[in-house]
Design a protein around this motif. Structure first.
Motif, mmCIF file in Angstrom:
data_model
loop_
_atom_site.group_PDB
_atom_site.id
_atom_site.type_symbol
_atom_site.label_atom_id
_atom_site.label_comp_id
_atom_site.label_asym_id
_atom_site.label_seq_id
_atom_site.Cartn_x
_atom_site.Cartn_y
_atom_site.Cartn_z
ATOM 1 N N ALA A 190 15.206 42.654 7.635
ATOM 2 C CA ALA A 190 16.043 42.455 6.447
ATOM 3 C C ALA A 190 16.047 40.995 6.009
ATOM 4 N N LEU A 191 15.908 40.063 6.939
ATOM 5 C CA LEU A 191 15.816 38.646 6.582
ATOM 6 C C LEU A 191 14.522 38.347 5.834
ATOM 7 N N ALA A 192 13.494 39.149 6.105
ATOM 8 C CA ALA A 192 12.201 38.935 5.454
ATOM 9 C C ALA A 192 12.147 39.523 4.053
ATOM 10 N N GLN A 193 12.915 40.579 3.797
ATOM 11 C CA GLN A 193 12.778 41.296 2.526
ATOM 12 C C GLN A 193 13.037 40.444 1.285
ATOM 13 N N PRO A 194 14.056 39.566 1.257
ATOM 14 C CA PRO A 194 14.223 38.737 0.059
ATOM 15 C C PRO A 194 12.999 37.860 -0.244
ATOM 16 N N LEU A 195 12.291 37.452 0.797
ATOM 17 C CA LEU A 195 11.096 36.641 0.589
ATOM 18 C C LEU A 195 9.957 37.486 0.018
ATOM 19 N N THR A 196 9.737 38.687 0.558
ATOM 20 C CA THR A 196 8.633 39.514 0.069
ATOM 21 C C THR A 196 8.900 40.016 -1.350
ATOM 22 N N ALA A 197 10.138 40.373 -1.639
ATOM 23 C CA ALA A 197 10.454 40.889 -2.974
ATOM 24 C C ALA A 197 10.406 39.790 -4.034
ATOM 25 N N ASN A 198 11.008 38.651 -3.739
ATOM 26 C CA ASN A 198 11.069 37.572 -4.722
ATOM 27 C C ASN A 198 9.736 36.876 -4.923
ATOM 28 N N ALA A 199 8.788 37.105 -4.030
ATOM 29 C CA ALA A 199 7.486 36.427 -4.131
ATOM 30 C C ALA A 199 6.521 37.127 -5.079
ATOM 31 N N ILE A 200 6.892 38.268 -5.622
ATOM 32 C CA ILE A 200 5.945 39.045 -6.429
ATOM 33 C C ILE A 200 5.356 38.217 -7.567
ATOM 34 N N THR A 201 6.199 37.540 -8.338
ATOM 35 C CA THR A 201 5.679 36.739 -9.452
ATOM 36 C C THR A 201 4.968 35.492 -8.951
ATOM 37 N N ARG A 202 5.446 34.889 -7.871
ATOM 38 C CA ARG A 202 4.868 33.648 -7.385
ATOM 39 C C ARG A 202 3.478 33.851 -6.816
ATOM 40 N N LEU A 220 22.600 44.347 1.847
ATOM 41 C CA LEU A 220 23.646 43.360 2.119
ATOM 42 C C LEU A 220 23.043 41.964 2.283
ATOM 43 N N LEU A 221 22.039 41.828 3.132
ATOM 44 C CA LEU A 221 21.413 40.524 3.350
ATOM 45 C C LEU A 221 20.616 40.077 2.135
ATOM 46 N N PHE A 222 20.107 41.046 1.366
ATOM 47 C CA PHE A 222 19.363 40.689 0.151
ATOM 48 C C PHE A 222 20.277 39.963 -0.831
ATOM 49 N N VAL A 223 21.469 40.501 -1.035
ATOM 50 C CA VAL A 223 22.411 39.874 -1.967
ATOM 51 C C VAL A 223 22.764 38.458 -1.504
ATOM 52 N N LEU A 224 22.931 38.285 -0.194
ATOM 53 C CA LEU A 224 23.317 36.981 0.332
ATOM 54 C C LEU A 224 22.175 35.961 0.274
ATOM 55 N N LEU A 225 20.943 36.428 0.444
ATOM 56 C CA LEU A 225 19.821 35.506 0.634
ATOM 57 C C LEU A 225 18.841 35.450 -0.533
ATOM 58 N N SER A 226 19.053 36.242 -1.575
ATOM 59 C CA SER A 226 18.076 36.328 -2.649
ATOM 60 C C SER A 226 17.809 34.979 -3.313
ATOM 61 N N VAL A 227 18.856 34.276 -3.714
ATOM 62 C CA VAL A 227 18.670 33.010 -4.422
ATOM 63 C C VAL A 227 18.074 31.933 -3.515
ATOM 64 N N PRO A 228 18.580 31.733 -2.277
ATOM 65 C CA PRO A 228 17.913 30.764 -1.402
ATOM 66 C C PRO A 228 16.445 31.101 -1.153
ATOM 67 N N ALA A 229 16.130 32.386 -1.045
ATOM 68 C CA ALA A 229 14.734 32.788 -0.853
ATOM 69 C C ALA A 229 13.899 32.413 -2.071
ATOM 70 N N GLY A 230 14.443 32.614 -3.275
ATOM 71 C CA GLY A 230 13.715 32.248 -4.487
ATOM 72 C C GLY A 230 13.437 30.759 -4.562
ATOM 73 N N THR A 231 14.414 29.948 -4.174
ATOM 74 C CA THR A 231 14.225 28.497 -4.172
ATOM 75 C C THR A 231 13.155 28.081 -3.168
ATOM 76 N N LEU A 232 13.173 28.689 -1.978
ATOM 77 C CA LEU A 232 12.160 28.385 -0.971
ATOM 78 C C LEU A 232 10.769 28.757 -1.462
ATOM 79 N N LEU A 233 10.664 29.879 -2.143
ATOM 80 C CA LEU A 233 9.367 30.301 -2.676
ATOM 81 C C LEU A 233 8.886 29.365 -3.778
ATOM 82 N N ASP A 234 9.800 28.808 -4.550
ATOM 83 C CA ASP A 234 9.421 27.862 -5.603
ATOM 84 C C ASP A 234 8.864 26.564 -5.022
ATOM 85 N N THR A 235 9.289 26.222 -3.819
ATOM 86 C CA THR A 235 8.902 24.932 -3.251
ATOM 87 C C THR A 235 7.856 25.038 -2.144
#
Length: 388
Positions: A106-118, A54-69
Motif C-alpha cells: 500500500a505504501l508503493a501504490q501512490p508512487l505507481t499510480a501517480n507516476a503514470i504521466t511522469r 487509506l494510505l493513498f489519501v494520506l500519501l498521494s501528494v507527497p508521492a507526487g512531489t517525490l515523482l516530480d523531483t
C-alpha cells in the motif's frame, strides 16, 4: 541523434501497476476462506484491502512531489516495497505477515499510480505519450481482472492464491528494477516543484479534480455495490460478476482508443463531457428498467468511456502542466479516491432503493459533464519541463 521512445520501460512500469492491483485485491475474492484460514474475522480480512485507499489519501501528494523531483529512485522504491511485501506474504503463512505485507504494498501504490504521466513524459516522444498514459492507466484495470480471476479460479486454497500473486509481483518488480537502469531520455530534473497551493489555483485544476471525484465515485460505487443494486431486479450474483467483467474489459479497450484520439484533436474536455452525458443516460436507464439486458447495454458504454476518463484527464495534465504534472496527477488521484470512498459510503445507505442509487450516479455524471465543459483547453501554462 534525437532520443527515441523507450517503450520497454513503460511496459515494465505498466506491469508494476498490474502487480500493485493484484496485491490490493489479493484477498477480495476469497474473503471468507481467508478468514477461516487465518482464524480471524471477515472484517479483519477486509482491512487487508482497505489499507490501500487509506494510505493513498494520506500519501498521494507527497508521492507526487517525490515523482516530480526523483522519478527513477521513486519508482525503484515502489518496486522494492511491492516485492518485499509479496515475499513476506509468501514466506510467512500468518495474518500478521499478510497485514504487514499489505502495508508495504500500500505504501508503493501512490508512487505507481501517480507516476503514470511522469513515466510517459520521461520515456516517450510527445506523439506516443497519450498511448503510454493509456497503457499505464489500463494496467490498473488489468490488475483488477487478474486479482479477481485468480481468487475465483482457486476459491478454497488461500495459500495457492497468495503464492501465485507473490510470484507474479516479485517477477514484475525484478523486471521493473532492471528496466529502470535505462536513463529517461526526455527527463529534466525539477529541483523545486510548484507548491500544492499554487497548483490548486491553476485554471482548470479544481474543475478537473471535481470531475475525477465524481467519475471515480460512480465507478468505484458500481464495482462495490452492483450486485446488491441489481439483485431486487432478479439479476443473480454470477450475472452481476459477468457485467462487472464486461465493464472492465470494455474499459481496457476504451483506455487504448479514447485518450489518444482525444489528445490528437486537443479535445480532452469534450471527451469528458461526452463520457458524463453517456454515463448519466445509462444510469437513468438502470434506474428506470433494471435487468440483465439493460445491465449489459449500460455496462458496455459506461466501461468504455467512464474507465477511460481518468487517462483522458491524465493525458490532458501531461500535455498542459509541464513541471508540476506529478503533483497535479497526485491531486487527481486523491480526488478520485476520495470520490470512491464518499460516494460508496452514501450508496451503502441506498441499497434498499436501487433506483435512488442509480439516480445519484446519473446526477453525479451530469454534474461532471457540466464542469468538464468549463475546463480550459490548457490547464495552466506549459513549461516544457518534465521530471526525471
Amino acid at each position: 541523434m534525437w532520443p527515441v521512445s523507450r517503450w520497454s520501460v513503460v511496459l515494465a512500469f505498466a506491469a508494476l501497476g498490474v502487480a500493485s492491483q493484484v496485491c490490493w485485491l489479493a484477498y477480495a475474492a476469497i474473503t471468507t476462506a481467508t478468514a477461516a484460514h487465518f482464524g480471524v474475522t471477515e472484517t479483519a480480512v477486509g482491512w487487508l484491502a482497505n489499507l490501500f485507499p487509506l494510505l493513498f489519501v494520506l500519501l498521494s501528494v507527497p508521492a507526487g512531489t517525490l515523482l516530480d523531483t526523483r522519478l527513477r529512485p521513486a519508482l525503484a522504491l515502489a518496486a522494492v516495497l511491492l516485492g518485499a511485501g509479496a515475499l513476506l506474504r509468501a514466506g510467512v503463512d500468518a495474518y500478521w505477515a499478510a497485514l504487514v505485507g499489505q502495508v508495504l504494498a500500500a505504501l508503493a501504490q501512490p508512487l505507481t499510480a501517480n507516476a503514470i504521466t511522469r513515466v510517459a513524459a520521461a520515456y516517450l516522444e510527445p506523439r506516443h505519450r497519450p498511448l503510454g498514459i493509456s497503457v499505464g492507466a489500463g494496467a490498473t484495470y488489468v490488475g483488477m481482472i487478474v486479482a479477481i480471476g485468480v481468487g475465483t479460479a482457486i476459491p478454497d486454497d488461500v495459500r495457492a492464491v497468495v503464492l501465485v500473486g507473490a510470484g507474479f509481483t516479485v517477477l514484475t518488480c525484478v523486471v521493473a528494477l532492471f528496466a529502470l537502469r535505462v536513463a529517461a531520455p526526455f527527463a529534466i530534473e525539477v529541483e523545486h516543484p510548484p507548491a500544492l497551493r499554487a497548483v490548486w489555483r491553476e485554471p482548470g485544476v479544481p474543475l478537473l479534480s471535481v470531475v475525477v471525484f465524481a467519475g471515480m465515485g460512480v465507478f468505484v460505487s458500481l464495482a462495490t455495490w452492483l450486485e446488491p443494486l441489481l439483485k431486487p431486479a432478479g439479476v443473480s450474483a454470477d450475472t452481476s460478476g459477468v457485467l462487472m467483467l464486461v465493464m472492465l474489459v470494455a474499459g481496457i479497450a476504451g483506455c487504448v482508443v479514447v485518450p489518444p484520439l482525444a489528445v490528437r484533436r486537443g479535445a480532452e474536455p469534450a471527451a469528458l463531457v461526452v463520457t458524463g452525458v453517456v454515463t448519466a443516460v445509462a444510469c437513468v436507464v438502470l434506474a428506470a428498467v433494471p435487468g440483465v439486458g439493460t445491465g449489459i447495454a449500460a455496462a458496455l458504454p459506461i466501461g468504455f468511456l467512464l474507465l477511460a476518463a481518468l487517462p483522458v484527464a491524465l493525458s490532458h495534465v501531461e500535455r498542459t502542466r509541464g513541471a508540476s504534472a506529478g503533483t497535479t496527477t497526485a491531486l487527481l488521484w486523491l480526488a478520485g479516491n476520495a470520490g470512491g470512498v464518499v460516494v460508496s459510503l452514501v450508496v451503502g445507505y441506498l441499497l434498499g432503493a436501487p433506483w435512488a442509487a442509480f439516480a445519484l450516479f446519473a446526477a453525479l455524471a451530469a454534474v461532471a459533464a457540466g464542469l468538464a465543459a468549463r475546463v480550459p483547453g490548457a490547464v495552466g501554462r506549459r513549461s516544457g519541463v518534465t521530471a526525471g
